[in-house]
Design a protein around this motif. Structure first.
Motif, PDB file in Angstrom:
ATOM      1  N   GLY A 114      83.529 108.462  56.297  1.00  0.00           N
ATOM      2  CA  GLY A 114      82.895 107.153  56.849  1.00  0.00           C
ATOM      3  C   GLY A 114      83.444 105.882  56.557  1.00  0.00           C
ATOM      4  O   GLY A 114      83.400 105.043  57.374  1.00  0.00           O
ATOM      5  N   ARG A 115      84.020 105.717  55.632  1.00  0.00           N
ATOM      6  CA  ARG A 115      84.746 104.640  55.288  1.00  0.00           C
ATOM      7  C   ARG A 115      86.194 104.290  56.029  1.00  0.00           C
ATOM      8  O   ARG A 115      86.577 103.358  55.986  1.00  0.00           O
ATOM      9  N   VAL A 116      86.504 105.229  56.742  1.00  0.00           N
ATOM     10  CA  VAL A 116      87.821 105.224  57.586  1.00  0.00           C
ATOM     11  C   VAL A 116      87.192 104.935  58.846  1.00  0.00           C
ATOM     12  O   VAL A 116      86.389 105.384  59.500  1.00  0.00           O
ATOM     13  N   ASP A 117      87.832 103.789  59.254  1.00  0.00           N
ATOM     14  CA  ASP A 117      87.317 103.184  60.513  1.00  0.00           C
ATOM     15  C   ASP A 117      87.808 103.547  61.858  1.00  0.00           C
ATOM     16  O   ASP A 117      88.594 102.950  62.574  1.00  0.00           O
ATOM     17  N   ARG A 118      87.692 104.846  62.006  1.00  0.00           N
ATOM     18  CA  ARG A 118      88.229 105.555  63.213  1.00  0.00           C
ATOM     19  C   ARG A 118      87.163 106.773  63.386  1.00  0.00           C
ATOM     20  O   ARG A 118      86.727 107.324  62.542  1.00  0.00           O
ATOM     21  N   SER A 119      87.194 107.116  64.731  1.00  0.00           N
ATOM     22  CA  SER A 119      86.442 108.487  64.970  1.00  0.00           C
ATOM     23  C   SER A 119      87.185 109.714  64.766  1.00  0.00           C
ATOM     24  O   SER A 119      88.330 109.876  64.634  1.00  0.00           O
ATOM     25  N   ILE A 120      86.087 110.559  64.011  1.00  0.00           N
ATOM     26  CA  ILE A 120      86.986 111.749  63.421  1.00  0.00           C
ATOM     27  C   ILE A 120      85.837 112.925  63.751  1.00  0.00           C
ATOM     28  O   ILE A 120      84.658 112.765  63.728  1.00  0.00           O
ATOM     29  N   ASP A 121      86.504 114.040  64.283  1.00  0.00           N
ATOM     30  CA  ASP A 121      85.723 115.258  64.448  1.00  0.00           C
ATOM     31  C   ASP A 121      85.466 116.035  63.231  1.00  0.00           C
ATOM     32  O   ASP A 121      86.472 116.449  62.557  1.00  0.00           O
ATOM     33  N   VAL A 122      84.232 116.429  62.834  1.00  0.00           N
ATOM     34  CA  VAL A 122      83.984 117.128  61.577  1.00  0.00           C
ATOM     35  C   VAL A 122      83.424 118.412  61.798  1.00  0.00           C
ATOM     36  O   VAL A 122      82.659 118.673  62.517  1.00  0.00           O
ATOM     37  N   PHE A 123      84.284 119.558  61.112  1.00  0.00           N
ATOM     38  CA  PHE A 123      83.776 120.808  61.130  1.00  0.00           C
ATOM     39  C   PHE A 123      82.862 120.925  59.605  1.00  0.00           C
ATOM     40  O   PHE A 123      83.757 120.549  58.691  1.00  0.00           O
ATOM     41  N   LEU A 124      81.860 121.659  59.489  1.00  0.00           N
ATOM     42  CA  LEU A 124      81.247 121.664  58.055  1.00  0.00           C
ATOM     43  C   LEU A 124      81.916 123.195  57.749  1.00  0.00           C
ATOM     44  O   LEU A 124      81.323 124.304  58.338  1.00  0.00           O
ATOM     45  N   GLU A 125      82.656 123.229  56.535  1.00  0.00           N
ATOM     46  CA  GLU A 125      83.112 124.386  56.179  1.00  0.00           C
ATOM     47  C   GLU A 125      82.066 125.366  55.312  1.00  0.00           C
ATOM     48  O   GLU A 125      81.564 124.641  54.476  1.00  0.00           O
ATOM     49  N   VAL A 126      81.584 126.510  55.736  1.00  0.00           N
ATOM     50  CA  VAL A 126      80.287 127.138  55.156  1.00  0.00           C
ATOM     51  C   VAL A 126      81.311 128.209  54.216  1.00  0.00           C
ATOM     52  O   VAL A 126      81.943 128.952  54.572  1.00  0.00           O
ATOM     53  N   ASN A 127      80.839 128.390  53.216  1.00  0.00           N
ATOM     54  CA  ASN A 127      81.103 129.420  51.881  1.00  0.00           C
ATOM     55  C   ASN A 127      80.249 130.713  52.103  1.00  0.00           C
ATOM     56  O   ASN A 127      79.065 130.700  52.097  1.00  0.00           O
ATOM     57  N   VAL A 160      80.744 124.185  63.088  1.00  0.00           N
ATOM     58  CA  VAL A 160      80.918 124.889  61.424  1.00  0.00           C
ATOM     59  C   VAL A 160      82.344 125.789  61.605  1.00  0.00           C
ATOM     60  O   VAL A 160      82.921 126.091  62.637  1.00  0.00           O
ATOM     61  N   MET A 161      82.802 125.937  60.381  1.00  0.00           N
ATOM     62  CA  MET A 161      83.833 126.649  59.928  1.00  0.00           C
ATOM     63  C   MET A 161      83.700 127.697  58.836  1.00  0.00           C
ATOM     64  O   MET A 161      82.832 127.237  57.836  1.00  0.00           O
ATOM     65  N   ALA A 162      84.431 128.676  58.918  1.00  0.00           N
ATOM     66  CA  ALA A 162      84.377 129.617  57.830  1.00  0.00           C
ATOM     67  C   ALA A 162      85.793 130.470  57.749  1.00  0.00           C
ATOM     68  O   ALA A 162      86.129 130.671  58.996  1.00  0.00           O
ATOM     69  N   VAL A 163      86.042 130.902  56.532  1.00  0.00           N
ATOM     70  CA  VAL A 163      86.999 132.153  56.299  1.00  0.00           C
ATOM     71  C   VAL A 163      86.268 133.357  56.142  1.00  0.00           C
ATOM     72  O   VAL A 163      85.323 133.235  55.067  1.00  0.00           O
ATOM     73  N   ALA A 164      86.680 134.339  56.529  1.00  0.00           N
ATOM     74  CA  ALA A 164      85.746 135.562  56.304  1.00  0.00           C
ATOM     75  C   ALA A 164      86.098 136.265  54.817  1.00  0.00           C
ATOM     76  O   ALA A 164      87.265 136.120  54.538  1.00  0.00           O
ATOM     77  N   ILE A 194      82.644 126.638  66.915  1.00  0.00           N
ATOM     78  CA  ILE A 194      82.935 127.309  65.582  1.00  0.00           C
ATOM     79  C   ILE A 194      84.429 127.819  65.406  1.00  0.00           C
ATOM     80  O   ILE A 194      84.834 128.239  66.169  1.00  0.00           O
ATOM     81  N   SER A 195      84.668 127.328  64.148  1.00  0.00           N
ATOM     82  CA  SER A 195      86.152 127.510  63.913  1.00  0.00           C
ATOM     83  C   SER A 195      86.239 128.787  62.826  1.00  0.00           C
ATOM     84  O   SER A 195      85.760 128.651  61.909  1.00  0.00           O
ATOM     85  N   ALA A 196      86.802 129.739  63.461  1.00  0.00           N
ATOM     86  CA  ALA A 196      86.781 131.096  62.752  1.00  0.00           C
ATOM     87  C   ALA A 196      87.823 131.877  63.279  1.00  0.00           C
ATOM     88  O   ALA A 196      87.929 131.773  64.547  1.00  0.00           O
ATOM     89  N   GLY A 197      88.243 132.890  62.775  1.00  0.00           N
ATOM     90  CA  GLY A 197      89.284 133.816  62.981  1.00  0.00           C
ATOM     91  C   GLY A 197      90.623 133.337  62.694  1.00  0.00           C
ATOM     92  O   GLY A 197      91.176 132.143  63.103  1.00  0.00           O
ATOM     93  N   HIS A 212      87.279 127.945  68.093  1.00  0.00           N
ATOM     94  CA  HIS A 212      88.610 127.373  67.446  1.00  0.00           C
ATOM     95  C   HIS A 212      89.012 128.348  66.498  1.00  0.00           C
ATOM     96  O   HIS A 212      88.480 128.772  65.464  1.00  0.00           O
ATOM     97  N   LEU A 213      90.127 129.252  66.941  1.00  0.00           N
ATOM     98  CA  LEU A 213      90.804 129.882  66.237  1.00  0.00           C
ATOM     99  C   LEU A 213      92.147 129.306  65.472  1.00  0.00           C
ATOM    100  O   LEU A 213      92.682 128.365  65.719  1.00  0.00           O
ATOM    101  N   ARG A 214      92.050 129.714  64.059  1.00  0.00           N
ATOM    102  CA  ARG A 214      93.180 129.086  63.319  1.00  0.00           C
ATOM    103  C   ARG A 214      94.365 130.226  62.857  1.00  0.00           C
ATOM    104  O   ARG A 214      94.003 131.042  61.768  1.00  0.00           O
TER     105      ARG A 214
END
Ligand code: PLP
Length: 227
Positions: A114-127, A160-164, A194-197, A212-214
């Motif tokens: 939030g302190r960086v003054d530019r727009s950023i897309d955020v995924f929440l990484e879930v354990n 959201v994002m996760a690694v299986a 959903i960033s997964a795979g 979103h596949l990585r």
């Protein structure tokens, strides 16, 4: 003009076909899918070849390795994704080239972004593992973290994002991620991503709604041997 390694082109074609097949099996359109090619361990010259093959999204997990590549390839039409553990003191430098962060897992990181003054897309990484020491926010704390992101106007909550986990079927793990995504969308209807795979489980991720596949090794090949 860099020549394209034939094996790289073949692997890319194989994965592209695999994604097509998985989408058809799931009754989904490939237009819903963004494939982020994870290029960690590989040189800028490989990324140039990927661009020639049509790749537009690349992912890196370490700032020290990513920064020089992003600088060298700044003229190319690439979107850089950051997929690794991110320290708050690296946020400013990483967001110079990566405006999509897949690994947001704690409130202090949201504050730093939030302190960086530019727009950023955020995924929440879930354990999704039972090990609390692994990267990612615990499923119970996802909603609170989503709230924190929504409070910061420069941040867009993508999803959201996760690694299986290794000790569970990927499909079952990704089904849990999908349920978490549904829950987040009750709070943030636009957070549809959903960033997964990864190389070994992208078909399962597509079946459970991944957008979103990585994918690393299945496209890039194995980590090059240090000369
Ligand atoms: C390396 C990495 C990937 C890609 O993994 P492959 O198994 O090589 O496809 C995906 N996500 C993250 C977070 C990674 O670090």
């Amino acid at each position: 003009m860099t020549g394209i390694d034939e094996r790289l082109a073949e692997r890319y074609a194989t994965v592209t076909q695999g994604i097509d097949d998985a989408c058809r099996a799931a009754g989904r359109s490939v237009d819903e899918i963004t494939t982020v090619v994870v290029t960690k361990f590989h040189p800028a010259s490989l990324i140039e070849q990927l661009v020639s093959l049509g790749v537009r999204d690349v992912g890196e997990n370490r700032h020290q390795d990513a920064a020089p590549k992003a600088a060298a390839l700044a003229a190319l039409p690439l979107t850089w994704h950051f997929v690794g553990q991110l320290q708050s003191n690296k946020v400013r430098a990483v967001t110079e080239y990566a405006r999509i962060i897949h690994s947001v897992d704690r409130p202090s990181l949201v504050t730093a972004l939030g302190r960086v003054d530019r727009s950023i897309d955020v995924f929440l990484e879930v354990n999704l593992t039972d090990d609390e020491g692994r990267g990612g926010v615990q499923p119970d704390h996802v909603m609170a973290l989503a709230d924190r992101v929504l409070e910061v106007s420069a941040l867009r909550l993508a999803g959201v994002m996760a690694v299986a986990p290794l000790d569970e079927s990927a499909r079952a793990a990704f089904a849990r991620l999908r349920a978490i995504s549904d829950n987040v969308r009750t709070l943030a209807p636009d957070a549809t991503a959903i960033s997964a795979g990864m190389s070994g489980d992208y078909a399962e991720a597509i079946a459970e709604g991944a957008t979103h596949l990585r994918i690393g090794a299945a496209i890039t090949g194995n980590r090059p041997v240090q000369a």
